[in-house]
Design an enzyme around this catalytic site. Sequence first.
Site, PDB file in Angstrom:
ATOM      1  CG  HIS A 375      38.591  27.978 -27.894  1.00 40.34           C
ATOM      2  ND1 HIS A 375      39.785  27.982 -28.567  1.00 40.34           N
ATOM      3  CD2 HIS A 375      37.638  27.739 -28.821  1.00 40.34           C
ATOM      4  CE1 HIS A 375      39.562  27.779 -29.859  1.00 40.34           C
ATOM      5  NE2 HIS A 375      38.262  27.622 -30.035  1.00 40.34           N
ATOM      6  CE  LYS A 565      49.980  35.831 -20.646  1.00 39.18           C
ATOM      7  NZ  LYS A 565      49.855  34.559 -21.332  1.00 39.18           N
ATOM      8  NE  ARG A 566      40.634  41.044 -22.473  1.00 44.78           N
ATOM      9  CZ  ARG A 566      39.404  41.172 -22.956  1.00 44.78           C
ATOM     10  NH1 ARG A 566      39.178  41.068 -24.255  1.00 44.78           N
ATOM     11  NH2 ARG A 566      38.389  41.431 -22.157  1.00 44.78           N
ATOM     12  CE  LYS A 571      44.206  35.331 -20.320  1.00 44.96           C
ATOM     13  NZ  LYS A 571      44.724  34.278 -21.227  1.00 44.96           N
ATOM     14  CB  THR A 673      48.201  31.250 -29.263  1.00 45.27           C
ATOM     15  OG1 THR A 673      47.397  32.358 -28.850  1.00 45.27           O
ATOM     16  CG2 THR A 673      47.321  30.061 -29.544  1.00 45.27           C
ATOM     17  CE  LYS A 677      50.087  34.529 -31.487  1.00 45.13           C
ATOM     18  NZ  LYS A 677      48.900  35.205 -30.927  1.00 45.13           N
TER      19      LYS A 677
HETATM   20  C1  26W Z   1      30.935  34.270 -23.697  1.00 46.55           C
HETATM   21  C2  26W Z   1      32.118  35.107 -23.472  1.00 46.55           C
HETATM   22  C3  26W Z   1      33.365  34.428 -23.865  1.00 46.55           C
HETATM   23  C4  26W Z   1      34.043  34.903 -24.970  1.00 46.55           C
HETATM   24  C5  26W Z   1      35.207  34.291 -25.352  1.00 46.55           C
HETATM   25  C6  26W Z   1      33.837  33.359 -23.159  1.00 46.55           C
HETATM   26  C7  26W Z   1      35.000  32.752 -23.538  1.00 46.55           C
HETATM   27  C8  26W Z   1      35.683  33.204 -24.635  1.00 46.55           C
HETATM   28  C9  26W Z   1      36.938  32.526 -25.111  1.00 46.55           C
HETATM   29  C10 26W Z   1      36.810  31.035 -24.945  1.00 46.55           C
HETATM   30  C11 26W Z   1      38.153  33.072 -24.482  1.00 46.55           C
HETATM   31  C12 26W Z   1      39.431  32.711 -25.177  1.00 46.55           C
HETATM   32  O1  26W Z   1      39.914  33.468 -25.980  1.00 46.55           O
HETATM   33  N1  26W Z   1      40.001  31.549 -24.854  1.00 46.55           N
HETATM   34  C13 26W Z   1      41.369  31.260 -25.251  1.00 46.55           C
HETATM   35  O2  26W Z   1      41.406  30.530 -26.455  1.00 46.55           O
HETATM   36  C14 26W Z   1      42.732  30.380 -26.917  1.00 46.55           C
HETATM   37  C15 26W Z   1      42.681  29.706 -28.260  1.00 46.55           C
HETATM   38  O3  26W Z   1      42.311  28.381 -28.132  1.00 46.55           O
HETATM   39  C16 26W Z   1      43.573  29.623 -25.905  1.00 46.55           C
HETATM   40  O4  26W Z   1      44.892  29.581 -26.362  1.00 46.55           O
HETATM   41  C17 26W Z   1      43.513  30.292 -24.542  1.00 46.55           C
HETATM   42  O5  26W Z   1      44.170  29.510 -23.577  1.00 46.55           O
HETATM   43  C18 26W Z   1      42.066  30.516 -24.139  1.00 46.55           C
HETATM   44  O6  26W Z   1      41.991  31.262 -22.933  1.00 46.55           O
END
Ligand code: 26W
Length: 825
Positions: A375, A565-566, A571, A673, A677
Amino acid sequence: MLAENAARHDAASGSSRSAARVTNSPQGKVQEFETRILDALHHRVGKNERAAKPHDWYNAAVLALRDDIIDKWFASTARTHEAAGKRVYYLSLEFLIGRLLRDALSNLGCNRVMEQALERHGLDLARLEELEPDAALGNGGLGRLAACFMESLASLDIPAFGYGIRYINGMFRQRIDEGWQVELPETWLAHGNPWEFERRESAYLIGFGGEVTSDQGAIRWAPAEQIEATAVDTPVVGWQGKRVNTLRLWTANALDPIQLAAFNAGDHAGALAGQVRADTLVRVLYPADSTAAGQELRLRQEFFFSSASIQDIVRRHVQYHGDIRTLPDKAAIQLNDTHPSVAVAELMRLLMDEHHLTFAESWDITRATIGYTNHTLLPEALESWPLPLFERMLPRHMQIIYAINANVLREARRAGLDDAAIAAISLIDEHGERRVRMANLAFVGAHSVNGVAALHTGLMKETVFADLHKLYPTRINNKTNGVTPRRWLHQSNPRLTGLVREAIGDGFIADAERLSDLAAMAGDAALGERVDEVKRANKVDLSNHLRELTGLRLDPDALFDVQIKRIHEYKRQLLNLIETVALYDQIRSHPERDWVPRVKIFGGKAAPTYHNAKLIIKLANDIARRINSDPSVGEVLKVVFVPNYNVSLAEKIIPAADLSEQISTAGMEASGTGNMKFAFNGALTIGTLDGANIEIMDRVGRDNIVIFGLTAEEVAATRAKGYNPREVIESSHELAQAVKCIADGVFSPDEPDRYRGLMDALMQSDWFMVAADFDAYAAAQRDVDARWQNRAGWRKSAIMNIANVGWFSSDRTISEYAREIWGVK
Ligand code: 26W
């Protein structure tokens, strides 16, 4: 608590209210619901109508509905056993599910009936729904995707389990204190949780530390510490109740919750230390979504839930199918990012050490069963663990990882890869302190590795996984994300749903691609006006809500421009904020122009340790305070920062948005995503050619989206040839002025240097290319103004968005996973 106990009791005894089923007429149904609600209120919540508080009624309503769900749950499970087909297991450290009552009511078609049954007691269903806490067991996109996937799996009648952790404290609650983010614990379980069932019988021992011994080839791991993982199940209701699947979240218990001897000797803390250690494991969700949390506790969480899930899957397989070697025919395990990738080693351990298969047999079974989804390409988000830590905590798994590595590297040699490629493929990073690379482990342990949008999947092949891709050229594939149209259109936007239903019937709820029937009517003026009326009504609702939250009055006829969003530098909320400042300047300098009134809405949480992200929140609030109180812009420009952005707020904001901000630095947002929406709800996107924006553009058409800025390729080329942001800033009058205002403290007179560092960094390095894209972005915003002024054109574009984004339903995404990765019908 009461509700929770009732839940356990009920699950054991099955449903006991069939007698209450009187008749199928609408009035009969209402009567039946009323009887069930009162029965639940009296006998399960333990209150009568006079004593009942709104929360008691909420619990009673859920319990009444739940009985139906449980019946369907049993039936779904029975059907799965009979069919003896393959099950899908979705392993995810995050599930951002939000509220469940409206979801369940609406998927079961019971909304009206429940509403009327409650009305008889003077209660408003919508009010009760607001009492449900927002289950925020996730950070952002990845967690919400997992929740949409669970809903689609059930709606498509695919037998599936979601596996994760039942965090006591999920995502923190964000309070804004004088513009600054303050994090508070969210106590979503404070009033009990009527949706969940604890399954004491489904419990597993999870080991940590200790020694590995070998006795004539038989390997034995004797962990130093063991914690019990217990399943807590939540039903997931599919569209029209076709299927009810299970979200199984693990909670932790000490084997010895209290050491009585120590306690009696006066060492109270020592006596309870074991339970405290267990509680700590499931206490909090790590609130970082982009920097890998290096802490030992995070690795403990990852192993805890991966091990419990794999043990559960293996136990179920052996119980129903006998031979462990047929696992890949009956189970498809999907790893949601690398967070559960230790599951690869855990499955290998169970197959070899407990089921006595050879390494080769185990490796074939493991790879045939597991799939991995990536992701993010952000290097700082790629998880790796210091080898000594890993080895100390999981000595047997470390041995297995070495064995896997040896196997893979031999293959790489045979394939003729050079030393550099071999170093990149290795599961052990040898640069500096040695580390275990979780992405490489997941990649080699899976038969499928997918990205989440076409651009992102392409970049995976070219960047982080370039060498692994050479070795396994057919493994990487794309599955563009989707969102569930039930929650994100049908439930959150009933007005638009009603209008679309009138226009094309209601087939689009189950099959979102039928929305395309709207395309032929996009130019219909009457339809356009009605879409506009719906949008306006949603904006009035949102304005009222935001007025309660922030005290601010908004004009529902203004353009609602939304970025939620975050908060992260990639971003680029900062790009939006600087443009807001530039616009503010323009409005003041040219008050005579015909400005389009805008409301700029921001919302999002920053990782608690992410300094710049928190500063950006403060900047948004500083800018808002200044602009909103300036009479010279009046109603033409307002800025709002909505505190505590979460799923429930998204459900209110998105249906009221005119413009969707998707403005990440190209190449950095894997998919997005939220972009989908908004489009489902008739907002136009202003965005870069990043993630799924590209695929949205391909479907809605270039005329119905506003695209600007550098492409991913251009970003890379600009960086490579040496990018000088200072030059860019100095050559753009508008940008230079805005940056200077912010840097000089115009928005922070109480602390004039507050943003000096942030602006200096922009001048000096600007990794995220804010300056490089600024002029294009500002021009795109003026293009938005022009389009807005052509009302008929805007409405047509809004309809073209709704009509053409059906493909972004998570039903389509899940069908592709099912067919191309999991091999289920
Ligand atoms: C280890 C800490 C950590 C935790 C969560 C690192 C990375 C993440 C995720 C990968 C962050 C995340 O939410 N990524 C998002 O995933 C969505 C679903 O696929 C995508 O639509 C977003 O672009 C992406 O940033």
